[in-house]
Write a protein that holds these residues in place. Structure first.
Motif, PDB file in Angstrom:
ATOM      1  N   LYS A 107      15.458  71.916  96.210  1.00 17.41           N
ATOM      2  CA  LYS A 107      15.297  71.458  94.758  1.00 17.41           C
ATOM      3  C   LYS A 107      13.826  71.735  94.394  1.00 17.41           C
ATOM      4  O   LYS A 107      12.959  71.094  95.369  1.00 17.41           O
ATOM      5  CB  LYS A 107      16.124  70.531  94.247  1.00 17.41           C
ATOM      6  CG  LYS A 107      17.612  70.568  94.369  1.00 17.41           C
ATOM      7  CD  LYS A 107      18.453  69.426  93.600  1.00 17.41           C
ATOM      8  CE  LYS A 107      19.867  69.937  93.711  1.00 17.41           C
ATOM      9  NZ  LYS A 107      20.540  68.800  92.788  1.00 17.41           N
ATOM     10  N   PRO A 108      13.320  72.136  93.085  1.00 13.91           N
ATOM     11  CA  PRO A 108      12.056  71.703  92.572  1.00 13.91           C
ATOM     12  C   PRO A 108      11.554  70.495  92.767  1.00 13.91           C
ATOM     13  O   PRO A 108      12.347  69.364  92.299  1.00 13.91           O
ATOM     14  CB  PRO A 108      11.904  72.270  91.476  1.00 13.91           C
ATOM     15  CG  PRO A 108      13.264  73.280  91.353  1.00 13.91           C
ATOM     16  CD  PRO A 108      14.234  72.616  92.182  1.00 13.91           C
ATOM     17  N   ILE A 109      10.661  69.939  93.395  1.00 21.15           N
ATOM     18  CA  ILE A 109       9.958  68.634  93.274  1.00 21.15           C
ATOM     19  C   ILE A 109       8.956  68.657  92.133  1.00 21.15           C
ATOM     20  O   ILE A 109       8.008  69.640  92.260  1.00 21.15           O
ATOM     21  CB  ILE A 109       9.508  68.122  94.748  1.00 21.15           C
ATOM     22  CG1 ILE A 109      10.628  68.039  95.622  1.00 21.15           C
ATOM     23  CG2 ILE A 109       8.813  66.768  94.563  1.00 21.15           C
ATOM     24  CD1 ILE A 109      10.202  67.846  96.985  1.00 21.15           C
ATOM     25  N   SER A 110       8.967  67.846  91.341  1.00 19.63           N
ATOM     26  CA  SER A 110       8.080  67.798  90.023  1.00 19.63           C
ATOM     27  C   SER A 110       7.016  66.804  90.269  1.00 19.63           C
ATOM     28  O   SER A 110       6.042  66.624  89.531  1.00 19.63           O
ATOM     29  CB  SER A 110       8.884  67.512  88.751  1.00 19.63           C
ATOM     30  OG  SER A 110       9.733  66.314  89.142  1.00 19.63           O
ATOM     31  N   ARG A 120       3.660  52.904 102.157  1.00 21.31           N
ATOM     32  CA  ARG A 120       3.739  53.877 103.132  1.00 21.31           C
ATOM     33  C   ARG A 120       4.791  54.745 102.566  1.00 21.31           C
ATOM     34  O   ARG A 120       5.306  55.883 103.415  1.00 21.31           O
ATOM     35  CB  ARG A 120       3.944  53.474 104.651  1.00 21.31           C
ATOM     36  CG  ARG A 120       2.649  52.913 104.812  1.00 21.31           C
ATOM     37  CD  ARG A 120       2.815  52.583 106.387  1.00 21.31           C
ATOM     38  NE  ARG A 120       1.864  51.630 106.974  1.00 21.31           N
ATOM     39  CZ  ARG A 120       0.833  52.255 107.560  1.00 21.31           C
ATOM     40  NH1 ARG A 120       0.829  53.755 107.922  1.00 21.31           N
ATOM     41  NH2 ARG A 120      -0.243  51.716 108.302  1.00 21.31           N
ATOM     42  N   THR A 121       5.628  54.438 101.335  1.00 25.31           N
ATOM     43  CA  THR A 121       6.901  55.444 100.990  1.00 25.31           C
ATOM     44  C   THR A 121       6.507  56.252  99.906  1.00 25.31           C
ATOM     45  O   THR A 121       5.672  56.028  98.928  1.00 25.31           O
ATOM     46  CB  THR A 121       8.025  54.253 100.489  1.00 25.31           C
ATOM     47  OG1 THR A 121       8.380  53.515 101.506  1.00 25.31           O
ATOM     48  CG2 THR A 121       9.410  55.130 100.223  1.00 25.31           C
ATOM     49  N   LEU A 122       6.877  57.464 100.223  1.00 20.91           N
ATOM     50  CA  LEU A 122       6.425  58.615  99.395  1.00 20.91           C
ATOM     51  C   LEU A 122       7.812  58.849  98.549  1.00 20.91           C
ATOM     52  O   LEU A 122       8.904  58.962  99.032  1.00 20.91           O
ATOM     53  CB  LEU A 122       6.286  60.006  99.890  1.00 20.91           C
ATOM     54  CG  LEU A 122       5.701  60.999  99.062  1.00 20.91           C
ATOM     55  CD1 LEU A 122       4.537  60.782  98.322  1.00 20.91           C
ATOM     56  CD2 LEU A 122       5.941  62.458  99.686  1.00 20.91           C
ATOM     57  N   PHE A 123       7.613  58.440  97.071  1.00 18.59           N
ATOM     58  CA  PHE A 123       8.985  58.815  96.250  1.00 18.59           C
ATOM     59  C   PHE A 123       8.365  59.974  95.517  1.00 18.59           C
ATOM     60  O   PHE A 123       7.196  60.331  95.223  1.00 18.59           O
ATOM     61  CB  PHE A 123       8.783  57.515  95.293  1.00 18.59           C
ATOM     62  CG  PHE A 123       8.891  56.023  95.714  1.00 18.59           C
ATOM     63  CD1 PHE A 123      10.417  55.814  95.846  1.00 18.59           C
ATOM     64  CD2 PHE A 123       8.129  55.520  96.184  1.00 18.59           C
ATOM     65  CE1 PHE A 123      10.607  54.679  96.453  1.00 18.59           C
ATOM     66  CE2 PHE A 123       8.482  54.102  96.795  1.00 18.59           C
ATOM     67  CZ  PHE A 123       9.732  53.831  96.861  1.00 18.59           C
ATOM     68  N   MET A 124       9.522  60.852  95.154  1.00 18.52           N
ATOM     69  CA  MET A 124       9.541  61.917  94.922  1.00 18.52           C
ATOM     70  C   MET A 124      10.665  62.207  93.742  1.00 18.52           C
ATOM     71  O   MET A 124      11.772  61.805  93.944  1.00 18.52           O
ATOM     72  CB  MET A 124       9.542  63.119  95.787  1.00 18.52           C
ATOM     73  CG  MET A 124       8.687  63.049  97.044  1.00 18.52           C
ATOM     74  SD  MET A 124       9.288  64.021  98.422  1.00 18.52           S
ATOM     75  CE  MET A 124      10.030  62.787  99.237  1.00 18.52           C
ATOM     76  N   THR A 125      10.531  63.065  92.792  1.00 15.80           N
ATOM     77  CA  THR A 125      11.403  63.420  91.898  1.00 15.80           C
ATOM     78  C   THR A 125      11.738  64.890  92.025  1.00 15.80           C
ATOM     79  O   THR A 125      10.961  65.641  92.087  1.00 15.80           O
ATOM     80  CB  THR A 125      11.110  63.071  90.279  1.00 15.80           C
ATOM     81  OG1 THR A 125       9.857  63.780  89.740  1.00 15.80           O
ATOM     82  CG2 THR A 125      10.815  61.629  90.019  1.00 15.80           C
ATOM     83  N   ALA A 126      13.065  65.248  91.803  1.00 16.28           N
ATOM     84  CA  ALA A 126      13.439  66.497  92.029  1.00 16.28           C
ATOM     85  C   ALA A 126      14.810  66.949  91.551  1.00 16.28           C
ATOM     86  O   ALA A 126      15.946  66.426  91.656  1.00 16.28           O
ATOM     87  CB  ALA A 126      13.739  66.929  93.711  1.00 16.28           C
TER      88      ALA A 126
END
Length: 154
Positions: A107-110, A120-126
């Protein structure tokens, strides 16, 4: 600063995300244009002036191949590497633009940002998801470019 808005680049189509290097001397700007899916790099001077526009990364072929997403949000780690949304997920680029890693997603990550108790945690919205991934690096502290005394005031 006198409140005047200054045009930095009037030629970039669909400018969207931006991030600064850890030292504040480099500005990265993403372009969410499917015809020119790029990230540009600009030099930031000691006085806050921006110059030296260069192409940092080009994901146009991935966009045209139908991979989901476009350059959009991005963040920087403690080593100055750029973690940028791009067609197909997240691309990790060294400060000189070399591809050093990727996180694929269907899915597109925005957007992306480091956080968590140890950074150290990468948070992403998709699309309809919020994602988290533990990494081996910390996010860089948020920094503004170093400007003359008193000019960072709103």
């Amino acid at each position: 600063m006198d409140g005047t808005v200054t045009l930095i680049d009037g030629e970039l189509t669909f400018p969207n995300g931006l991030a600064f290097s850890p030292d504040g001397r480099t500005l990265y700007v993403s372009s969410s244009d499917p015809e020119k899916a790029v990230i540009m790099k600009y030099a930031v001077g000691p006085d806050g002036s921006v110059s030296g526009k260069t192409l940092f990364a080009d994901f146009t072929s991935d966009a045209k191949a139908g991979k989901p997403g476009l350059p959009d949000g991005m963040t920087v780690d403690e080593h100055g590497n750029l973690w940028a949304t791009a067609p197909g997920g997240i691309r990790i680029l060294s400060p000189d633009g070399k591809a050093i890693g990727r996180i694929d997603h269907d899915k597109p990550i925005s957007n992306a940002a480091f956080g968590g108790p140890d950074g150290r945690t990468l948070f992403m919205t998709a699309s309809d998801q919020i994602l988290a991934l533990k990494t081996n690096v910390r996010g860089a502290p948020a920094r503004m470019p170093v400007l003359p005394s008193g000019s960072n005031k709103p």
